[in-house]
Design a protein around this motif. Structure first.
Motif, PDB file in Angstrom:
ATOM      1  N   GLY A 170       0.789  -1.228   0.000  1.00  0.00           N
ATOM      2  CA  GLY A 170       0.000   0.000   0.000  1.00  0.00           C
ATOM      3  C   GLY A 170       0.822   1.279   0.000  1.00  0.00           C
ATOM      4  O   GLY A 170       0.252   2.373  -0.083  1.00  0.00           O
ATOM      5  N   ASP A 171       2.141   1.156   0.057  1.00  0.00           N
ATOM      6  CA  ASP A 171       3.015   2.339   0.075  1.00  0.00           C
ATOM      7  C   ASP A 171       3.425   2.795  -1.321  1.00  0.00           C
ATOM      8  O   ASP A 171       4.085   3.834  -1.451  1.00  0.00           O
ATOM      9  CB  ASP A 171       4.299   2.043   0.870  1.00  0.00           C
ATOM     10  N   ARG A 172       3.074   2.059  -2.334  1.00  0.00           N
ATOM     11  CA  ARG A 172       3.595   2.368  -3.681  1.00  0.00           C
ATOM     12  C   ARG A 172       3.307   3.797  -4.128  1.00  0.00           C
ATOM     13  O   ARG A 172       4.206   4.501  -4.583  1.00  0.00           O
ATOM     14  CB  ARG A 172       3.077   1.361  -4.700  1.00  0.00           C
ATOM     15  N   GLU A 173       2.078   4.231  -4.020  1.00  0.00           N
ATOM     16  CA  GLU A 173       1.741   5.588  -4.476  1.00  0.00           C
ATOM     17  C   GLU A 173       2.366   6.658  -3.581  1.00  0.00           C
ATOM     18  O   GLU A 173       2.920   7.631  -4.089  1.00  0.00           O
ATOM     19  CB  GLU A 173       0.227   5.768  -4.604  1.00  0.00           C
ATOM     20  N   PRO A 174       2.305   6.517  -2.248  1.00  0.00           N
ATOM     21  CA  PRO A 174       2.991   7.523  -1.421  1.00  0.00           C
ATOM     22  C   PRO A 174       4.505   7.575  -1.677  1.00  0.00           C
ATOM     23  O   PRO A 174       5.100   8.662  -1.671  1.00  0.00           O
ATOM     24  CB  PRO A 174       2.686   7.079   0.011  1.00  0.00           C
ATOM     25  N   VAL A 175       5.133   6.423  -1.915  1.00  0.00           N
ATOM     26  CA  VAL A 175       6.563   6.400  -2.227  1.00  0.00           C
ATOM     27  C   VAL A 175       6.810   7.115  -3.548  1.00  0.00           C
ATOM     28  O   VAL A 175       7.737   7.926  -3.674  1.00  0.00           O
ATOM     29  CB  VAL A 175       7.104   4.947  -2.252  1.00  0.00           C
ATOM     30  N   ARG A 176       5.973   6.852  -4.521  1.00  0.00           N
ATOM     31  CA  ARG A 176       6.106   7.513  -5.821  1.00  0.00           C
ATOM     32  C   ARG A 176       6.005   9.040  -5.650  1.00  0.00           C
ATOM     33  O   ARG A 176       6.784   9.796  -6.224  1.00  0.00           O
ATOM     34  CB  ARG A 176       5.049   6.986  -6.789  1.00  0.00           C
ATOM     35  N   THR A 177       5.053   9.472  -4.844  1.00  0.00           N
ATOM     36  CA  THR A 177       4.864  10.906  -4.604  1.00  0.00           C
ATOM     37  C   THR A 177       6.100  11.528  -3.969  1.00  0.00           C
ATOM     38  O   THR A 177       6.530  12.620  -4.360  1.00  0.00           O
ATOM     39  CB  THR A 177       3.622  11.140  -3.718  1.00  0.00           C
ATOM     40  N   VAL A 178       6.700  10.833  -3.000  1.00  0.00           N
ATOM     41  CA  VAL A 178       7.915  11.350  -2.359  1.00  0.00           C
ATOM     42  C   VAL A 178       9.018  11.547  -3.393  1.00  0.00           C
ATOM     43  O   VAL A 178       9.693  12.578  -3.418  1.00  0.00           O
ATOM     44  CB  VAL A 178       8.379  10.416  -1.209  1.00  0.00           C
ATOM     45  N   GLU A 231       7.997   7.086   8.041  1.00  0.00           N
ATOM     46  CA  GLU A 231       6.668   7.669   8.106  1.00  0.00           C
ATOM     47  C   GLU A 231       6.532   8.530   9.354  1.00  0.00           C
ATOM     48  O   GLU A 231       7.199   8.290  10.361  1.00  0.00           O
ATOM     49  CB  GLU A 231       5.577   6.592   8.045  1.00  0.00           C
ATOM     50  N   ASP A 232       5.699   9.534   9.236  1.00  0.00           N
ATOM     51  CA  ASP A 232       5.411  10.434  10.337  1.00  0.00           C
ATOM     52  C   ASP A 232       3.900  10.559  10.424  1.00  0.00           C
ATOM     53  O   ASP A 232       3.251  10.947   9.442  1.00  0.00           O
ATOM     54  CB  ASP A 232       6.060  11.799  10.088  1.00  0.00           C
ATOM     55  N   ALA A 233       3.353  10.188  11.551  1.00  0.00           N
ATOM     56  CA  ALA A 233       1.899  10.236  11.761  1.00  0.00           C
ATOM     57  C   ALA A 233       1.163   9.480  10.650  1.00  0.00           C
ATOM     58  O   ALA A 233       0.139   9.928  10.150  1.00  0.00           O
ATOM     59  CB  ALA A 233       1.418  11.683  11.853  1.00  0.00           C
ATOM     60  N   GLY A 234       1.723   8.338  10.240  1.00  0.00           N
ATOM     61  CA  GLY A 234       1.095   7.502   9.224  1.00  0.00           C
ATOM     62  C   GLY A 234       1.339   7.932   7.795  1.00  0.00           C
ATOM     63  O   GLY A 234       0.892   7.272   6.854  1.00  0.00           O
ATOM     64  N   ARG A 235       2.066   9.015   7.571  1.00  0.00           N
ATOM     65  CA  ARG A 235       2.352   9.510   6.223  1.00  0.00           C
ATOM     66  C   ARG A 235       3.765   9.118   5.819  1.00  0.00           C
ATOM     67  O   ARG A 235       4.715   9.334   6.585  1.00  0.00           O
ATOM     68  CB  ARG A 235       2.214  11.026   6.189  1.00  0.00           C
ATOM     69  N   VAL A 236       3.924   8.565   4.621  1.00  0.00           N
ATOM     70  CA  VAL A 236       5.253   8.238   4.102  1.00  0.00           C
ATOM     71  C   VAL A 236       5.959   9.547   3.756  1.00  0.00           C
ATOM     72  O   VAL A 236       5.465  10.336   2.946  1.00  0.00           O
ATOM     73  CB  VAL A 236       5.169   7.306   2.870  1.00  0.00           C
ATOM     74  N   ILE A 237       7.126   9.761   4.403  1.00  0.00           N
ATOM     75  CA  ILE A 237       7.874  11.010   4.194  1.00  0.00           C
ATOM     76  C   ILE A 237       9.262  10.770   3.615  1.00  0.00           C
ATOM     77  O   ILE A 237       9.958  11.713   3.254  1.00  0.00           O
ATOM     78  CB  ILE A 237       7.995  11.803   5.501  1.00  0.00           C
ATOM     79  N   GLY A 238       9.683   9.491   3.526  1.00  0.00           N
ATOM     80  CA  GLY A 238      10.993   9.176   2.980  1.00  0.00           C
ATOM     81  C   GLY A 238      11.041   7.742   2.497  1.00  0.00           C
ATOM     82  O   GLY A 238      10.232   6.907   2.915  1.00  0.00           O
ATOM     83  N   HIS A 239      11.992   7.477   1.611  1.00  0.00           N
ATOM     84  CA  HIS A 239      12.125   6.137   1.035  1.00  0.00           C
ATOM     85  C   HIS A 239      13.572   5.905   0.619  1.00  0.00           C
ATOM     86  O   HIS A 239      14.254   6.823   0.155  1.00  0.00           O
ATOM     87  CB  HIS A 239      11.217   5.992  -0.188  1.00  0.00           C
ATOM     88  N   ILE A 240      14.023   4.659   0.788  1.00  0.00           N
ATOM     89  CA  ILE A 240      15.353   4.261   0.334  1.00  0.00           C
ATOM     90  C   ILE A 240      15.285   2.841  -0.198  1.00  0.00           C
ATOM     91  O   ILE A 240      14.500   2.029   0.292  1.00  0.00           O
ATOM     92  CB  ILE A 240      16.392   4.363   1.481  1.00  0.00           C
ATOM     93  N   MET A 241      16.122   2.574  -1.199  1.00  0.00           N
ATOM     94  CA  MET A 241      16.244   1.220  -1.739  1.00  0.00           C
ATOM     95  C   MET A 241      17.710   0.806  -1.780  1.00  0.00           C
ATOM     96  O   MET A 241      18.583   1.626  -2.072  1.00  0.00           O
ATOM     97  CB  MET A 241      15.682   1.122  -3.162  1.00  0.00           C
TER      98      MET A 241
END
Length: 182
Positions: free
Chosen positions: A9-17, A51-61
């Motif tokens: 379920g993180d795909r779209e929020p990760v894309r947005t980041v 994530e902060d307060a349930g919002r994806v704010i960063g991503h690393i691979m």
């Protein structure tokens, strides 16, 4: 802030980041992330979110690639990409993601992690110029200073050679810098 494995379920929020963090190159990086997901299994890579307060704010691979060493091919990891939502940058989110990913890889007996990035930023995590240690860049378009490596305890001195990026980096032309004037 919470660090955890990326979920379906993180795909779209990760894309947005990635779209926000990389500006004009955001679509290229977001598409690369989508493709790189297919190279990761629980044993061969890492995809973490902050994530902060349930919002994806960063991503690393961290994804698998190969080192073409004289003795044999060596499985290594590549840190790419790292993104933090603009309003959360310079608050330690990226650093926390890098540190957690490196800790996880060290536990897996990974010998080397490579990246293309700002030496001023990544030096604090132990990354050093790859060329100084006998490693060769996968492309001449990668500036010498940007080609960096960190060695873990599983590294052995014979593991020297050329980094070979996995296919998605080439597919998305996400290797090095293109000269816009040519």
């Amino acid at each position: 802030m919470n660090l955890r494995d990326e979920r379906q379920g993180d795909r779209e929020p990760v894309r947005t980041v990635h779209l926000q963090a990389f500006g004009d190159h955001g679509a290229l990086v977001a598409d690369l992330v989508d493709t790189l997901r297919g190279t990761i299994t629980p044993d061969t890579g890492i995809s973490l979110v902050a994530e902060d307060a349930g919002r994806v704010i960063g991503h690393i691979m961290f994804t698998p690639s190969l080192l073409d060493a004289p003795r044999r091919l060596v499985e290594v990891q590549v840190l790419s990409p790292l993104a933090v939502a603009p309003e959360y940058q310079r608050q330690g989110v990226g650093s926390a993601l890098v540190r957690r990913g490196l800790e996880m890889l060290a536990e897996r007996s990974v010998p080397l992690v490579f990246l293309e990035g700002d030496p001023g930023y990544y030096h604090r995590f132990g990354f050093q110029p790859g060329g100084v240690h006998g490693f060769r860049r996968p492309s001449l378009r990668i500036p010498d200073a940007a080609f960096q490596v960190i060695q873990f305890p599983a590294y052995e001195p014979w593991m020297i050679g050329t980094l070979v990026y996995s296919q998605p980096f080439w597919q998305h032309d996400a290797v090095g810098l293109r000269d816009p004037d040519n």
